[in-house]
Design an enzyme around this catalytic site. Sequence first.
Site, short mmCIF file in Angstrom:
data_model
loop_
_atom_site.label_atom_id
_atom_site.label_comp_id
_atom_site.label_asym_id
_atom_site.label_seq_id
_atom_site.Cartn_x
_atom_site.Cartn_y
_atom_site.Cartn_z
N LYS A 6 17.44 0.55 52.98
CA LYS A 6 16.56 -0.42 53.65
C LYS A 6 17.35 -1.52 54.36
O LYS A 6 18.53 -1.74 54.10
CB LYS A 6 15.54 -0.97 52.65
CG LYS A 6 14.46 0.11 52.38
CD LYS A 6 13.31 -0.34 51.54
CE LYS A 6 12.29 0.82 51.46
NZ LYS A 6 11.21 0.54 50.50
N ARG A 48 13.67 5.46 43.88
CA ARG A 48 13.30 6.34 44.99
C ARG A 48 14.43 6.28 46.01
O ARG A 48 14.64 5.25 46.63
CB ARG A 48 11.98 5.85 45.60
CG ARG A 48 11.47 6.65 46.79
CD ARG A 48 10.19 5.99 47.32
NE ARG A 48 9.68 6.66 48.50
CZ ARG A 48 10.14 6.44 49.73
NH1 ARG A 48 11.11 5.58 49.93
NH2 ARG A 48 9.62 7.09 50.74
C1 7PM Z 1 10.70 3.42 57.96
C2 7PM Z 1 10.46 2.25 57.24
C3 7PM Z 1 10.78 4.61 57.31
C4 7PM Z 1 10.26 2.29 55.89
C5 7PM Z 1 10.59 4.64 55.95
C6 7PM Z 1 10.30 3.49 55.25
C7 7PM Z 1 8.68 3.04 49.64
C8 7PM Z 1 7.66 4.00 49.58
C9 7PM Z 1 8.50 3.99 51.58
C10 7PM Z 1 8.98 2.26 48.49
C11 7PM Z 1 7.25 3.48 47.37
C12 7PM Z 1 11.43 4.04 53.22
C13 7PM Z 1 10.14 3.50 53.78
N1 7PM Z 1 9.19 3.07 50.90
N2 7PM Z 1 6.96 4.22 48.45
N3 7PM Z 1 7.56 4.58 50.79
N4 7PM Z 1 8.25 2.52 47.38
N5 7PM Z 1 6.58 3.66 46.23
O1 7PM Z 1 12.44 3.32 53.42
O2 7PM Z 1 9.84 1.36 48.47
O3 7PM Z 1 11.50 5.13 52.69
S1 7PM Z 1 8.71 4.42 53.25
#
Ligand code: 7PM
Length: 273
Positions: A206, A242
């Site tokens: 992130k 995750r």
């Molecule tokens: C772009 C921006 C692509 C953000 C993907 C993302 C989480 C999640 C995501 C989390 C849970 C990523 C995110 N992040 N579900 N889904 N917790 N429970 O970085 O932090 O994967 S999408």
Amino acid sequence: MGIVNVTPDSFSDGGRRLTLDAALAHARRLIADGAEMLDIGGESTRPGAEPVPAAEEQARVVPLIEALRAETAVPLSVDTMKPEVARAAVAAGAAIWNDVTALAYAPDSLAAAAGLGCDVVLMHMQGEPRSMQQAPRYDDVVAEVCAALAERAALAMAAGVARERIWLDPGVGFGKHRTRHNLPLLAGLAQVTALGFPVLLGASRKSFIGAVDPRSTGPEDRLGGSIAAALAGAAAGVAAVRVHDVRETRQALAVQHAIAGAGAADFTLHTDD
Ligand code: 7PM
């Protein structure tokens, strides 16, 4: 928990079968690398992403869940805010509904989760995906995230979701300033775990990592920071992380665990195994 995206990319563009095969190959690699759960997403929850219609999202995730169900016992989670997608995913064999809106997106989300009887991940988000990063605000980010998660958990239980089915997630990057909110939240994770539910932490690749390390060239260059966050999570008692990089993260956690065990061994056994 390994992350599997089922989204058309430059290689598979336009081809449903190519997209599925690429995702399946990736899922197999994550399992071989030691993933104990997989989170499957059809890209409806990405901040700033084009909204994906439910039928399209379902057509992306369901065939992958079916294919994986046929070859592995690893629990599968579906990353969606849409109850109809969660229903189809659970019917196909998913055991966990991972909802970045904590069952607040649709009016029937709470009832749908109760009816499905699956595990649910209630993630904290301030605002909505399209605009949440514009001006996130908190007086006390840890206290406010904890209060909001406790409230969503209470609502879920009141709707009939069993307490043992509920996971909480502080939602790193979801309506949080890259450093001013995400870093204190990670520092205060023990207050989230103290709520008494298993906690899932998603910090992998992130953007707060890029904000801490000016040398980082992008998401692919954030492995070190992702591992640092996973270790902080484990130290605070989170139940799962995750992550994109399962193998490297498992290695770091194994060493953290081995070092923690070595302190006690110092005044007991002295063996090499
Ligand atoms: C772009 C921006 C692509 C953000 C993907 C993302 C989480 C999640 C995501 C989390 C849970 C990523 C995110 N992040 N579900 N889904 N917790 N429970 O970085 O932090 O994967 S999408």
